[in-house]
Scaffold this active site. Structure first.
Site, PDB file in Angstrom:
ATOM      1  N   ASP A  80      13.259  11.792   2.211  1.00  0.00           N
ATOM      2  CA  ASP A  80      12.113  12.684   2.339  1.00  0.00           C
ATOM      3  C   ASP A  80      11.832  12.920   3.828  1.00  0.00           C
ATOM      4  O   ASP A  80      11.772  11.981   4.627  1.00  0.00           O
ATOM      5  CB  ASP A  80      10.885  12.064   1.670  1.00  0.00           C
ATOM      6  CG  ASP A  80       9.641  12.915   1.842  1.00  0.00           C
ATOM      7  OD1 ASP A  80       9.534  13.933   1.154  1.00  0.00           O
ATOM      8  OD2 ASP A  80       8.799  12.552   2.687  1.00  0.00           O
ATOM      9  N   SER A 129      11.137  10.140  11.012  1.00  0.00           N
ATOM     10  CA  SER A 129      10.560   9.144  11.918  1.00  0.00           C
ATOM     11  C   SER A 129      11.606   8.530  12.839  1.00  0.00           C
ATOM     12  O   SER A 129      11.296   8.114  13.959  1.00  0.00           O
ATOM     13  CB  SER A 129       9.887   8.031  11.116  1.00  0.00           C
ATOM     14  OG  SER A 129       8.804   8.515  10.349  1.00  0.00           O
ATOM     15  N   TYR A 130      12.854   8.488  12.385  1.00  0.00           N
ATOM     16  CA  TYR A 130      13.888   7.815  13.169  1.00  0.00           C
ATOM     17  C   TYR A 130      14.276   8.580  14.433  1.00  0.00           C
ATOM     18  O   TYR A 130      15.030   8.063  15.260  1.00  0.00           O
ATOM     19  CB  TYR A 130      15.098   7.517  12.279  1.00  0.00           C
ATOM     20  CG  TYR A 130      14.747   6.491  11.223  1.00  0.00           C
ATOM     21  CD1 TYR A 130      14.814   5.133  11.503  1.00  0.00           C
ATOM     22  CD2 TYR A 130      14.284   6.887   9.971  1.00  0.00           C
ATOM     23  CE1 TYR A 130      14.443   4.186  10.555  1.00  0.00           C
ATOM     24  CE2 TYR A 130      13.905   5.945   9.022  1.00  0.00           C
ATOM     25  CZ  TYR A 130      13.988   4.596   9.318  1.00  0.00           C
ATOM     26  OH  TYR A 130      13.601   3.665   8.382  1.00  0.00           O
ATOM     27  N   ASP A 177      -0.262  -6.694  -7.145  1.00  0.00           N
ATOM     28  CA  ASP A 177       0.041  -5.656  -6.153  1.00  0.00           C
ATOM     29  C   ASP A 177      -1.252  -5.055  -5.615  1.00  0.00           C
ATOM     30  O   ASP A 177      -2.358  -5.429  -6.030  1.00  0.00           O
ATOM     31  CB  ASP A 177       0.930  -4.567  -6.765  1.00  0.00           C
ATOM     32  CG  ASP A 177       1.890  -3.965  -5.742  1.00  0.00           C
ATOM     33  OD1 ASP A 177       1.455  -3.682  -4.607  1.00  0.00           O
ATOM     34  OD2 ASP A 177       3.073  -3.763  -6.079  1.00  0.00           O
ATOM     35  N   MET A 220      -1.591 -10.410  -0.866  1.00  0.00           N
ATOM     36  CA  MET A 220      -0.724 -11.589  -0.825  1.00  0.00           C
ATOM     37  C   MET A 220      -0.918 -12.419   0.440  1.00  0.00           C
ATOM     38  O   MET A 220      -0.509 -13.583   0.483  1.00  0.00           O
ATOM     39  CB  MET A 220       0.749 -11.171  -0.945  1.00  0.00           C
ATOM     40  CG  MET A 220       1.256 -10.298   0.169  1.00  0.00           C
ATOM     41  SD  MET A 220       2.948  -9.738  -0.169  1.00  0.00           S
ATOM     42  CE  MET A 220       3.194  -8.589   1.193  1.00  0.00           C
ATOM     43  N   LYS A 268      10.732  -9.459  -5.019  1.00  0.00           N
ATOM     44  CA  LYS A 268      11.886  -8.546  -5.028  1.00  0.00           C
ATOM     45  C   LYS A 268      11.674  -7.459  -3.980  1.00  0.00           C
ATOM     46  O   LYS A 268      10.734  -6.676  -4.068  1.00  0.00           O
ATOM     47  CB  LYS A 268      12.047  -7.909  -6.410  1.00  0.00           C
ATOM     48  CG  LYS A 268      13.110  -6.814  -6.481  1.00  0.00           C
ATOM     49  CD  LYS A 268      13.202  -6.231  -7.887  1.00  0.00           C
ATOM     50  CE  LYS A 268      14.128  -5.024  -7.931  1.00  0.00           C
ATOM     51  NZ  LYS A 268      13.507  -3.795  -7.406  1.00  0.00           N
ATOM     52  N   HIS A 270      11.710  -8.275   3.259  1.00  0.00           N
ATOM     53  CA  HIS A 270      12.385  -7.465   4.289  1.00  0.00           C
ATOM     54  C   HIS A 270      11.451  -6.414   4.902  1.00  0.00           C
ATOM     55  O   HIS A 270      11.789  -5.811   5.922  1.00  0.00           O
ATOM     56  CB  HIS A 270      13.658  -6.815   3.730  1.00  0.00           C
ATOM     57  CG  HIS A 270      13.421  -5.674   2.797  1.00  0.00           C
ATOM     58  ND1 HIS A 270      14.390  -4.729   2.519  1.00  0.00           N
ATOM     59  CD2 HIS A 270      12.332  -5.309   2.051  1.00  0.00           C
ATOM     60  CE1 HIS A 270      13.919  -3.834   1.670  1.00  0.00           C
ATOM     61  NE2 HIS A 270      12.681  -4.172   1.370  1.00  0.00           N
TER      62      HIS A 270
END
Length: 356
Positions: free
Chosen positions: A124, A130-131, A223, A244, A257, A261
């Protein structure tokens, strides 16, 4: 030390130039993949019931006749990349005919194992552009790449943009059939558990899969409020909103899961410490189950390592990272856990069990 560039042979310079151009044009892979999904080409070929000719494909796409050659060029590149196969048809000797490959079958919408939404979400333009700001990001001490380009923390951005939030949550669940296939031989991980908390479990897709296999297991999806609001559970699957970093509901096991990262080492240790609190009590001691990448440059082939390193670079958007075993071990021990076990799950993913 003086540069040796002027002493290189012409053949070495030509080879280096080609290698450099390979990197410059690498973005074409992603853009052609995006085009393929946006044009719904995998579904067109799938619905055709057999390999499809260029003329039929152009007709179904309803593109101008002047662009038929452009479609052919794009399909030729997709074939060279392994996404499409060009096959021979004795009745159409002078025309290219296209078939799906194992890879492009994963892009057929409405079928099992479909990952087309992963393409749409990760490519998207709002986020992928952004990179272009990596240079600016590298000089910022604390800001993530998304902080710079989106003007806010990514999770805040999702909270304020319902459509992006929906797409993100659906995308995170889109690989669930692949995970289900992988977990088929890993039931030992969940056997004996009475309760589990799926931290960052989204809309509960993973929970529904696991509850099918273990109907007596009490499964709690934990969540952000914006994710779980208005979701209804059943007898053994419930939804709870929370943070969390503040606390995690107690259970025999905590499942993470594709969560760690997203975060820095410091934040991961905080999360794991909360997990340790949640699985440790006077009555019993549980475990934490992590599904993530584990980079292994010594044992993996170069292509797999390259992919994992690419995914690692992609995580700068959140100041997160992919990790090798030594980096995982460091996090686990610093969070107060005693030992761990790593098992292969898929070509990309590993299953990490950690114990207090």
């Amino acid at each position: 030390m003086a540069s040796s560039i002027n002493s290189r042979k012409p053949s070495e310079i030509f080879k280096a130039q080609a290698q450099l151009y390979k990197h410059i044009y690498a973005f074409i892979d992603s853009m052609c993949l995006k085009w393929c999904v946006e044009m719904n080409i995998p579904n067109i070929i799938h619905n055709h019931g057999q390999p499809i000719s260029l003329s039929n494909l152009v007709s179904i796409l309803q593109v101008p006749s002047t662009k038929a050659g452009s479609v052919q060029r794009l399909m030729r590149y997709l074939a060279h990349s392994g996404l499409i196969e060009i096959v021979k048809d004795q009745e159409l000797e002078n025309e290219q005919v296209y078939a799906l490959t194992d890879t492009s079958e994963l892009l057929v919408k409405g079928t099992k194992f479909c990952l087309a939404q992963m393409v749409e979400c990760l490519l998207d333009q709002t986020t992928s552009s952004s990179y272009h700001q990596l240079k600016k990001w590298i000089y910022e001490e604390d800001l993530t790449l998304f902080d710079i380009t989106l003007g806010s923390d990514f999770w805040e951005f999702l909270n304020k943009n319902p459509e992006h939030n929906r797409l993100f949550n659906e995308t995170m669940a889109s690989d669930i059939d692949v995970i289900k296939l992988a977990l088929k031989d890993c039931n030992f991980v969940f056997e004996g558990l009475e309760s589990i908390v799926d931290v960052g479990g989204g809309t509960g897709t993973m929970g529904k899969i696991i509850c099918e296999t273990f109907p007596k297991l009490k499964y709690l999806v934990f969540d952000r409020p914006k994710v779980v609001e208005n979701l209804c559970g059943n007898n053994n699957l419930t939804y709870v909103a929370g943070d969390m970093f503040a606390s995690i509901p107690r259970a025999d096991a905590i499942l993470l899961k594709f969560i760690l990262h997203d975060w820095s080492d410091e934040d991961c240790i905080k999360i794991l410490e909360k997990c340790k609190e949640a699985v440790t009590s006077d009555e019993k001691v549980g475990k934490v189950i992590i599904i993530e990448l584990v980079i292994d440059e010594k044992k993996e082939n170069n292509h797999l390592t390259r992919l994992k390193l690419q995914m690692d670079i992609s995580m700068v958007c959140l100041n997160g990272k992919e990790r090798n075993e030594e980096e995982w071990k460091k996090l686990i021990l610093e969070a107060g856990f005693k030992h761990y076990k790593i098992s292969p799950l898929t070509e990309l993913l590993s299953l990490i069990e950690i114990f207090p």
